[in-house]
Design a protein around this motif. Structure first.
Motif, short mmCIF file in Angstrom:
data_model
loop_
_atom_site.label_atom_id
_atom_site.label_comp_id
_atom_site.label_asym_id
_atom_site.label_seq_id
_atom_site.Cartn_x
_atom_site.Cartn_y
_atom_site.Cartn_z
N MET A 1 -1.68 -9.63 -8.85
CA MET A 1 -1.90 -9.60 -10.30
C MET A 1 -0.99 -10.61 -11.01
O MET A 1 -1.44 -11.35 -11.88
CB MET A 1 -1.65 -8.18 -10.85
CG MET A 1 -2.58 -7.11 -10.32
SD MET A 1 -4.32 -7.39 -10.70
CE MET A 1 -4.88 -8.21 -9.24
N THR B 1 0.82 -1.20 0.00
CA THR B 1 0.00 0.00 0.00
C THR B 1 0.87 1.27 0.00
O THR B 1 1.95 1.27 0.59
CB THR B 1 -0.97 -0.05 1.22
OG1 THR B 1 -1.98 0.91 1.03
CG2 THR B 1 -0.29 0.18 2.54
N GLY C 1 -10.54 1.37 3.28
CA GLY C 1 -9.29 0.68 2.95
C GLY C 1 -8.92 -0.36 4.00
O GLY C 1 -8.48 -1.46 3.67
N ARG D 1 -12.00 5.70 -1.11
CA ARG D 1 -10.63 6.06 -0.70
C ARG D 1 -10.53 6.32 0.79
O ARG D 1 -9.44 6.57 1.30
CB ARG D 1 -10.16 7.33 -1.45
CG ARG D 1 -9.98 7.13 -2.93
CD ARG D 1 -8.85 6.16 -3.25
NE ARG D 1 -9.24 5.30 -4.35
CZ ARG D 1 -8.75 4.09 -4.57
NH1 ARG D 1 -7.82 3.59 -3.80
NH2 ARG D 1 -9.18 3.37 -5.58
N ASP E 1 -1.45 -7.94 4.71
CA ASP E 1 -1.47 -8.29 3.29
C ASP E 1 -0.39 -9.34 2.95
O ASP E 1 -0.56 -10.13 2.03
CB ASP E 1 -1.26 -7.04 2.40
CG ASP E 1 -2.44 -6.07 2.45
OD1 ASP E 1 -3.50 -6.45 3.00
OD2 ASP E 1 -2.31 -4.94 1.95
N SER F 1 -7.30 -3.18 -9.08
CA SER F 1 -7.98 -4.30 -8.41
C SER F 1 -8.30 -3.97 -6.95
O SER F 1 -9.28 -4.46 -6.39
CB SER F 1 -7.13 -5.58 -8.49
OG SER F 1 -5.90 -5.39 -7.84
N ALA G 1 -9.54 -1.33 -5.91
CA ALA G 1 -10.84 -0.66 -5.88
C ALA G 1 -11.96 -1.69 -5.73
O ALA G 1 -12.98 -1.41 -5.08
CB ALA G 1 -11.04 0.16 -7.16
N GLY H 1 -2.21 -4.22 -8.21
CA GLY H 1 -2.78 -4.87 -7.03
C GLY H 1 -1.74 -5.55 -6.17
O GLY H 1 -0.64 -5.01 -5.96
N ARG H 2 -2.12 -6.70 -5.62
CA ARG H 2 -1.22 -7.45 -4.76
C ARG H 2 -0.87 -8.81 -5.38
O ARG H 2 0.19 -9.36 -5.13
CB ARG H 2 -1.87 -7.74 -3.39
CG ARG H 2 -2.37 -6.53 -2.64
CD ARG H 2 -1.21 -5.69 -2.16
NE ARG H 2 -1.65 -4.61 -1.26
CZ ARG H 2 -2.34 -3.54 -1.63
NH1 ARG H 2 -2.67 -3.37 -2.89
NH2 ARG H 2 -2.66 -2.62 -0.75
N ARG I 1 -12.12 -13.76 -2.64
CA ARG I 1 -11.10 -13.51 -3.67
C ARG I 1 -11.48 -14.25 -4.96
O ARG I 1 -11.38 -13.70 -6.05
CB ARG I 1 -9.71 -13.95 -3.20
CG ARG I 1 -9.25 -13.28 -1.90
CD ARG I 1 -7.75 -13.49 -1.65
NE ARG I 1 -6.96 -12.79 -2.64
CZ ARG I 1 -6.62 -11.51 -2.57
NH1 ARG I 1 -6.96 -10.79 -1.53
NH2 ARG I 1 -5.93 -10.95 -3.54
O1 DC Z 1 -4.46 -1.12 -3.28
P1 DC Z 1 -5.47 -0.72 -2.24
O2 DC Z 1 -4.87 -0.07 -1.03
O3 DC Z 1 -6.58 0.10 -2.84
O4 DC Z 1 -6.16 -2.10 -1.75
C1 DC Z 1 -7.01 -2.16 -0.65
C2 DC Z 1 -6.91 -3.54 0.01
O5 DC Z 1 -7.43 -4.54 -0.86
C3 DC Z 1 -5.50 -4.00 0.35
O6 DC Z 1 -5.13 -3.63 1.65
C4 DC Z 1 -5.56 -5.49 0.19
C5 DC Z 1 -6.67 -5.73 -0.77
N1 DC Z 1 -6.21 -6.12 -2.11
C6 DC Z 1 -5.93 -7.43 -2.32
O7 DC Z 1 -5.99 -8.23 -1.39
N2 DC Z 1 -5.58 -7.87 -3.56
C7 DC Z 1 -5.48 -7.01 -4.59
N3 DC Z 1 -5.14 -7.46 -5.79
C8 DC Z 1 -5.73 -5.63 -4.37
C9 DC Z 1 -6.07 -5.22 -3.11
#
Ligand code: DC
Length: 218
Positions: free
Chosen positions: A128, A13, A92, A87, A180, A35, A37, A125-126, A105
């Motif tokens: 992708m 983040t 969040g 936001r 995360d 993602s 969002a 994202g995390r 998920r």
């Molecule tokens: O990127 P962000 O801060 O907007 O994402 C918010 C939350 O969503 C983040 O803390 C973990 C989750 N997230 C996730 O698990 N997998 C993703 N691909 C994107 C976000």
């Protein structure tokens, strides 16, 4: 097999990946997927409907029926513009807490893959590169020190007129990183074939330029 090219940009983040991914997408004329969002939209719906963070079945239903509309940097949900609402820090934080549930998920997978349209997609994202688009042609893991990220968040918030405290921001970022990265479902970690980029001492332009160079080398 889907031939549409994907650039996956993952990272913690406040690493700047949202801005970077949007700029890379704009430079190439490709689509962009935020993602995070989607997790925030599920969190917002859960807050509105009074669904608890541990109610996996109800959260998964909310995720499955999610029909957001993204247009020109805005996002609408159920006919309402919720761009600014998602936001919020509370949204969040809840997004991060509910993102630990594997069925939720899984419910978001098709929605995310639906963004893969010609001429290409830049996805941020995390997971992708590891889960959603494991065949992405370019995978970037964008990091920055927690201090650099807290400093950027502080600046962003003060520009919007919100007071914030660096020590509290640092604490929140560390907690979010820990959650995360340590969850068992799709934890935040670089894909084996990802290129790592530390943006602590780089300007956004330099990060974008590096990613475009890597893309051009392919
Ligand atoms: O990127 P962000 O801060 O907007 O994402 C918010 C939350 O969503 C983040 O803390 C973990 C989750 N997230 C996730 O698990 N997998 C993703 N691909 C994107 C976000």
């Amino acid at each position: 097999m889907n031939e549409v090219p994907v650039i996956a940009i993952d990272g913690p983040t406040a690493s700047g990946k949202g801005t970077v991914a949007q700029r890379v997408a704009a430079a190439l004329g490709w689509h962009y997927l935020d993602s995070g969002a989607l997790y925030r939209l599920v969190a917002l719906r859960a807050l509105q409907a009074g669904v608890a963070a541990a109610d996996v079945a109800a959260l998964t239903r909310l995720a499955r029926s999610l029909r957001p509309q993204f247009d020109a940097g805005r996002v609408c949900l159920d006919g309402r513009d919720v761009t600014d609402e998602i936001r919020r820090e509370d949204v969040g934080a809840l997004a991060s807490r509910i993102a630990v549930h594997p069925p939720l998920r899984a419910a978001l997978l098709d929605l995310q893959r639906g963004f893969r349209c010609p001429p290409g997609l830049v996805a941020d994202g995390r997971d992708m590169a590891t889960v959603v688009f494991p065949d992405a042609g370019l995978k970037v893991f964008l990091t920055a020190s927690v201090e650099a990220r807290a400093g950027r968040r502080h600046k962003q918030l003060s520009e919007k007129g919100f007071p914030s405290n660096i020590a509290i921001l640092l604490q929140d970022l560390r907690a979010r990183d820990e959650r995360d990265s340590s969850r068992s479902a799709a934890p935040l970690r670089p894909a084996k074939d990802a290129r790592q980029l530390d943006s602590s001492d780089l300007a956004i332009d330099e990060v974008v330029a590096q990613i475009l160079r890597w893309h051009g080398e392919r």
